[in-house]
Design a protein around this motif. Structure first.
Motif, PDB file in Angstrom:
ATOM      1  N   PRO A 111       1.097  30.357 103.479  1.00  0.00           N
ATOM      2  CA  PRO A 111      -0.119  29.910 103.448  1.00  0.00           C
ATOM      3  C   PRO A 111      -0.243  28.591 104.224  1.00  0.00           C
ATOM      4  O   PRO A 111       1.080  28.017 104.742  1.00  0.00           O
ATOM      5  N   GLY A 112      -1.631  28.078 103.533  1.00  0.00           N
ATOM      6  CA  GLY A 112      -1.622  26.419 104.702  1.00  0.00           C
ATOM      7  C   GLY A 112      -2.844  25.764 104.864  1.00  0.00           C
ATOM      8  O   GLY A 112      -3.718  26.569 104.066  1.00  0.00           O
ATOM      9  N   GLY A 113      -3.086  24.788 104.966  1.00  0.00           N
ATOM     10  CA  GLY A 113      -4.325  23.484 105.094  1.00  0.00           C
ATOM     11  C   GLY A 113      -5.865  24.321 105.233  1.00  0.00           C
ATOM     12  O   GLY A 113      -5.885  25.161 103.785  1.00  0.00           O
ATOM     13  N   VAL A 114      -5.970  26.015 105.752  1.00  0.00           N
ATOM     14  CA  VAL A 114      -6.991  26.676 105.433  1.00  0.00           C
ATOM     15  C   VAL A 114      -6.947  27.610 104.726  1.00  0.00           C
ATOM     16  O   VAL A 114      -8.239  28.288 104.462  1.00  0.00           O
ATOM     17  N   LEU A 115      -6.375  27.949 104.079  1.00  0.00           N
ATOM     18  CA  LEU A 115      -6.078  28.939 103.109  1.00  0.00           C
ATOM     19  C   LEU A 115      -6.189  29.037 101.984  1.00  0.00           C
ATOM     20  O   LEU A 115      -5.519  29.309 100.569  1.00  0.00           O
ATOM     21  N   VAL A 146      -0.055  45.339 104.400  1.00  0.00           N
ATOM     22  CA  VAL A 146      -1.772  43.630 104.399  1.00  0.00           C
ATOM     23  C   VAL A 146      -0.850  42.135 104.387  1.00  0.00           C
ATOM     24  O   VAL A 146       0.294  42.329 103.956  1.00  0.00           O
ATOM     25  N   CYS A 147      -0.821  41.457 105.756  1.00  0.00           N
ATOM     26  CA  CYS A 147      -0.125  40.277 106.487  1.00  0.00           C
ATOM     27  C   CYS A 147      -0.890  39.237 105.933  1.00  0.00           C
ATOM     28  O   CYS A 147      -2.925  39.381 106.489  1.00  0.00           O
ATOM     29  N   ILE A 148      -1.202  37.622 105.716  1.00  0.00           N
ATOM     30  CA  ILE A 148      -1.541  36.682 105.484  1.00  0.00           C
ATOM     31  C   ILE A 148      -0.748  35.469 106.369  1.00  0.00           C
ATOM     32  O   ILE A 148       0.029  35.364 105.782  1.00  0.00           O
ATOM     33  N   ALA A 149      -1.186  34.959 107.248  1.00  0.00           N
ATOM     34  CA  ALA A 149      -1.188  33.429 108.448  1.00  0.00           C
ATOM     35  C   ALA A 149      -1.850  32.371 107.805  1.00  0.00           C
ATOM     36  O   ALA A 149      -3.335  33.012 108.232  1.00  0.00           O
ATOM     37  N   THR A 150      -1.633  31.329 107.831  1.00  0.00           N
ATOM     38  CA  THR A 150      -2.574  30.159 108.510  1.00  0.00           C
ATOM     39  C   THR A 150      -2.882  29.954 109.877  1.00  0.00           C
ATOM     40  O   THR A 150      -2.528  30.986 110.920  1.00  0.00           O
ATOM     41  N   SER A 151      -3.805  29.481 110.478  1.00  0.00           N
ATOM     42  CA  SER A 151      -4.573  28.895 111.096  1.00  0.00           C
ATOM     43  C   SER A 151      -3.640  28.346 112.385  1.00  0.00           C
ATOM     44  O   SER A 151      -2.406  28.413 112.073  1.00  0.00           O
ATOM     45  N   GLY A 152      -3.890  28.294 113.783  1.00  0.00           N
ATOM     46  CA  GLY A 152      -3.030  28.125 114.507  1.00  0.00           C
ATOM     47  C   GLY A 152      -1.611  28.768 114.647  1.00  0.00           C
ATOM     48  O   GLY A 152      -1.381  30.063 114.694  1.00  0.00           O
ATOM     49  N   PRO A 153      -0.732  28.023 114.474  1.00  0.00           N
ATOM     50  CA  PRO A 153       0.809  28.162 114.304  1.00  0.00           C
ATOM     51  C   PRO A 153       1.305  29.543 113.481  1.00  0.00           C
ATOM     52  O   PRO A 153       1.661  30.292 113.820  1.00  0.00           O
ATOM     53  N   GLY A 154       0.129  29.429 112.517  1.00  0.00           N
ATOM     54  CA  GLY A 154       0.709  30.416 111.728  1.00  0.00           C
ATOM     55  C   GLY A 154       0.358  32.362 112.222  1.00  0.00           C
ATOM     56  O   GLY A 154       0.880  32.546 112.548  1.00  0.00           O
ATOM     57  N   ALA A 155      -0.296  32.219 112.886  1.00  0.00           N
ATOM     58  CA  ALA A 155      -1.226  32.869 114.172  1.00  0.00           C
ATOM     59  C   ALA A 155      -0.459  33.413 114.795  1.00  0.00           C
ATOM     60  O   ALA A 155      -0.215  34.553 115.221  1.00  0.00           O
TER      61      ALA A 155
END
Ligand SMILES: Cc1ncc(C[n+]2csc(CCOP(=O)(O)OP(=O)(O)O)c2C)c(N)n1
Ligand SMILES: [Mg+2]
Lengths: 157, 562
Positions: free
Chosen positions: B25-29, B68-77
């Motif tokens: 996870p991360g802030g925008v998620l 299926v996978c998921i990452a936060t914006s910026g460095p996660g992506a």
């Protein structure tokens, strides 16, 4: 060889980037590119003029067909078709030279669309050959600026 | 009823029957993870987003479902990108979600903003930026459809935080219709007829099959075709498992590290039947000298793969399974006349096989090939094997016999070091009843070793067999053969203690330095439930043979010493 490629695409963000990167990734320079809506507002037509290695171009055509946003691709090479480009040329036309410029404009059935004390803007529509001919004739007067819309093409019949 | 974007996301995944997803996870998620909390989808928290992408990929390759996978914006992506490129090169169906800054901030260099759709455009099959919550459900539906149909591949959805919070009516359509995307599944009957005619005339035909056969589930059709025509089969790295390796007709892999006899069969053939493979440079070797007498039939769902490198005589665009089924109907009618002609060809191949078998030096030293053979024996050939990249990958291909599709999982197209371990975790989660081994190198394993925490945390009992040669071995091999043994930046003697690493994560570590200990160690590793690292201290300067050097003809094979 010169190819006129006409592409029907979904009118969506990112489409132009996908298409242009197919060419740039293979070292092709796009000589001319024109984009506009078609009779359907969600479909655009792109006309691209490129020159380059036939084998690589064949691959590019296949890749274009594979792109998800592309509805149809057509290469006009060896097909009867019309090509048109619109050019605006700002040319020096001081007192002594103005009538000569006007004469050339007449012969080409072009139009003067703006007049200033030392220059005029000439507008003309035509294919590549005609535009180059006009440019050559006007060059001696001094071309200050020139813009072109890019070539659009349509199959005959 | 109105749902928020985050709720629509989860409901849509449930409609797509997603059982498991991987990510961080991360802030925008935050809105999305709040809905995931308690949702009926198993969430595997990884320790790096690259790990998440490879796990989704390994899960997809082992099960045939979409990962299926998921990452936060910026460095996660940006951390996801290696995983996406890996899946893209090997045609693996993955749907990746990335958080994005709020739509009004997109393009503003906001905190943790990256142009994710721009960065991933060329390494995904397709991608989306969702700007309106009303488009979300439809976009997810399309993404899964595009990922799994045609030539499969990864699709990314960039999902801004305000869209996660906004709400609208939730409708999930049953069908998708994309007017500009209509993969062709049925082969053209006329082309199929022409292909049969060529097969009829041929005397020295070879079937060359790749990953497409596995993706389309066509290994049954491939077996049938080989059996009725008695045409021998060679597979690409991606095709391993599509044809039983104990069959008389099997030639092993072709290409740079292919068998002597597969490469010679191809070079001397009069017909190549290519199925779901793409003639890449590791296969053809020197392109202008590739199979000079052969006519080529090429069956592929992706028209851009056909005549890209090698000029094809009979292209057939379609799904491998459908096309082969149609061909088999016609081939079955041909009778045995042709088979007689092929006997001579088979004899020639048998002689090559006898004179140049795939082998290695069998003494009392601990050699990596022996370790792989033992893994095969102990698992009775039923394990799922993933690999890292380098010599370990080639030995894993050469000395384990793959008899079933979806049992050999490797980064073929991109050659991503660090792929095998997270892919093994994904595969094991998709196929918990299977023994799963990552055959690893000491260099590669360090690229995603952090996922040991994920494996321990989720009790994923994958076994890592490190063929520890203290080198970036494949690069060292090239330096030995072509750069006068100048081992520039390939020595790994500063490796950590892999047994202690396993223990630090709460896993089991076993070190093996003697040949006689291999079997016992493997059995011990399999007998424990959790993840295990087996650190095999193998001969340091062992090389992968046979080998076709870069720029050589496919049959200019360095056989090595046996
Ligand atoms: C991410 C990445 N970086 C670099 C490479 C180049 N490369 C290919 S094989 C290899 C060596 C791998 O070493 P190791 O994992 O120890 O395997 P070995 O060849 O020794 O079995 C390297 C550096 C790569 N394939 N992937
Ligand atoms: Mg190594």
């Amino acid at each position: 060889m010169r190819h006129t490629i006409s592409i029907l695409v979904e009118n969506k963000p990112g489409v132009l980037a996908r298409i242009s990167s197919l060419f740039s990734a293979r070292g092709f320079n796009i000589d001319s590119l024109a984009v506009g809506e078609t009779e359907q507002h969600d479909v655009s037509r792109m006309t691209i003029i490129v020159k380059g290695d036939e084998k690589i171009l064949e691959q590019v055509m296949k890749q274009l067909n594979k792109l998800i946003d592309i509805i149809k691709v057509n290469d006009f090479v060896e097909q009867p078709h019309l090509e048109r480009d619109l050019v605006l040329i700002k040319v020096n036309a001081g007192k002594g030279k103005r009538s000569e410029v006007l004469e050339i404009v007449d012969i080409f059935r072009a139009k003067i669309v703006d007049v200033a004390s030392n220059s005029v803007i000439v507008e003309m529509t035509g294919d590549e050959e005609k535009i180059l001919a006009l440019v050559n004739m006007l060059k001696p007067f001094g071309i200050k600026e020139m813009v072109r819309t890019g070539i659009v093409a349509m199959g005959r019949g | 009823m109105k749902l928020t974007g985050a709720e629509i996301f989860v409901e849509s995944l449930i409609k797509e029957k997603v059982e498991i997803m991987f990510g961080i996870p991360g802030g925008v998620l935050l809105p999305t993870f709040d809905v995931l909390y308690g949702a009926p989808i198993k969430f595997i928290l990884t320790r790096h987003e690259q790990g998440a992408a490879h796990m989704a990929d390994g899960y997809a390759r082992a099960t045939g479902k979409v990962g299926v996978c998921i990452a936060t914006s910026g460095p996660g992506a940006t951390n996801l990108t290696t995983g996406l490129a890996t899946a893209n090169m090997d045609s693996v169906p993955v749907v990746a979600f990335t958080g994005q800054v709020a739509t009004h901030l997109v393009g503003n260099d906001a905190f943790q903003e990256a142009d994710t759709t721009g960065v991933t455009r060329s390494i995904t099959k397709y991608n989306y930026l969702v700007k309106d919550v009303k488009e979300l459900a439809c976009t997810i539906k399309e993404a899964f459809h595009i990922a799994r149909t045609g030539r499969p591949g990864p699709v990314l959805i960039d999902f801004p935080v305000d869209v996660q919070r906004a709400s609208c009516e939730f409708v999930y359509h049953k069908e998708v219709e994309i007017r500009s995307y209509k993969p062709k599944y049925e082969g053209h009957p006329q082309q199929i007829k022409k292909a049969i005619d060529l097969i009829k005339q041929s005397e020295r035909a070879v079937i060359y099959a790749g990953g497409g056969v596995i993706i389309s589930g066509a290994s049954g059709e491939l077996r049938e075709m080989a059996k009725t025509t008695q045409i021998p089969v060679t597979l690409t790295l991606m095709g391993m498992g599509a044809f039983p390796q104990d069959s008389e007709l099997f030639l092993g892999m072709l290409g740079m590290h292919g068998t002597y006899f597969a490469n010679h069969a191809i070079q001397n053939s009069d017909l190549i039947i290519a199925i779901g493979a793409r003639f890449d440079d590791r296969i053809t070797a020197r392109l202008d000298a590739f199979a000079p007498q052969a006519k080529i039939i090429h069956i592929d769902i992706d028209p851009t793969s056909i005549s890209k490198n090698v000029k094809v005589d009979i292209p057939i665009v379609g799904d491998a399974k459908n096309v082969m089924r149609e061909m088999n109907k016609l081939l079955n009618k041909l009778g045995s006349k042709n088979i007689e002609k092929r006997k001579k060809w088979q004899k020639r191949i048998s002689q090559w096989k006898k004179d140049n078998p795939l082998t290695y030096k069998k003494d009392d030293k601990l050699r990596p090939q022996y370790v792989v053979e033992k893994i095969y024996e102990v698992t009775k050939g039923k394990a799922i094997i993933t690999t890292e990249v380098g010599q370990n990958q080639m030995w894993a291909q050469q000395f384990y016999k793959y008899n079933y599709p979806r049992h050999f999982i490797t980064s073929g197209g991109l050659g991503t070091m660090g792929y095998g371990f997270p892919a093994a975790i994904g595969a094991k989660l998709g196929k918990p009843e299977k023994i799963v081994f990552d055959i690893a190198g000491d260099g590669s394993i360090q690229m995603n070793i952090q996922e040991m925490a994920t494996a321990v945390n989720n009790k994923v009992g994958v076994k890592i067999a490190i063929l520890n040669n203290g080198y970036l071995g494949m690069v060292r091999q090239w330096q030995q053969l072509f750069y006068k043994k100048r081992y520039s930046a390939t020595d790994l003697t500063a490796n950590p203690d892999f047994v202690k690493i396993a223990e630090a994560y709460g896993a089991l570590g076993i070190r093996v330095s003697e040949k006689g200990e291999v079997e016992g160690a493997l059995k011990k590793a399999i007998s424990v439930d959790g993840p295990v690292i087996l650190d095999f201290l193998v001969e340091r300067e062992e090389n992968v043979f046979p080998m076709v050097p870069a720029g050589a003809r496919l049959d200019e094979v360095i056989r090595g010493l046996a």
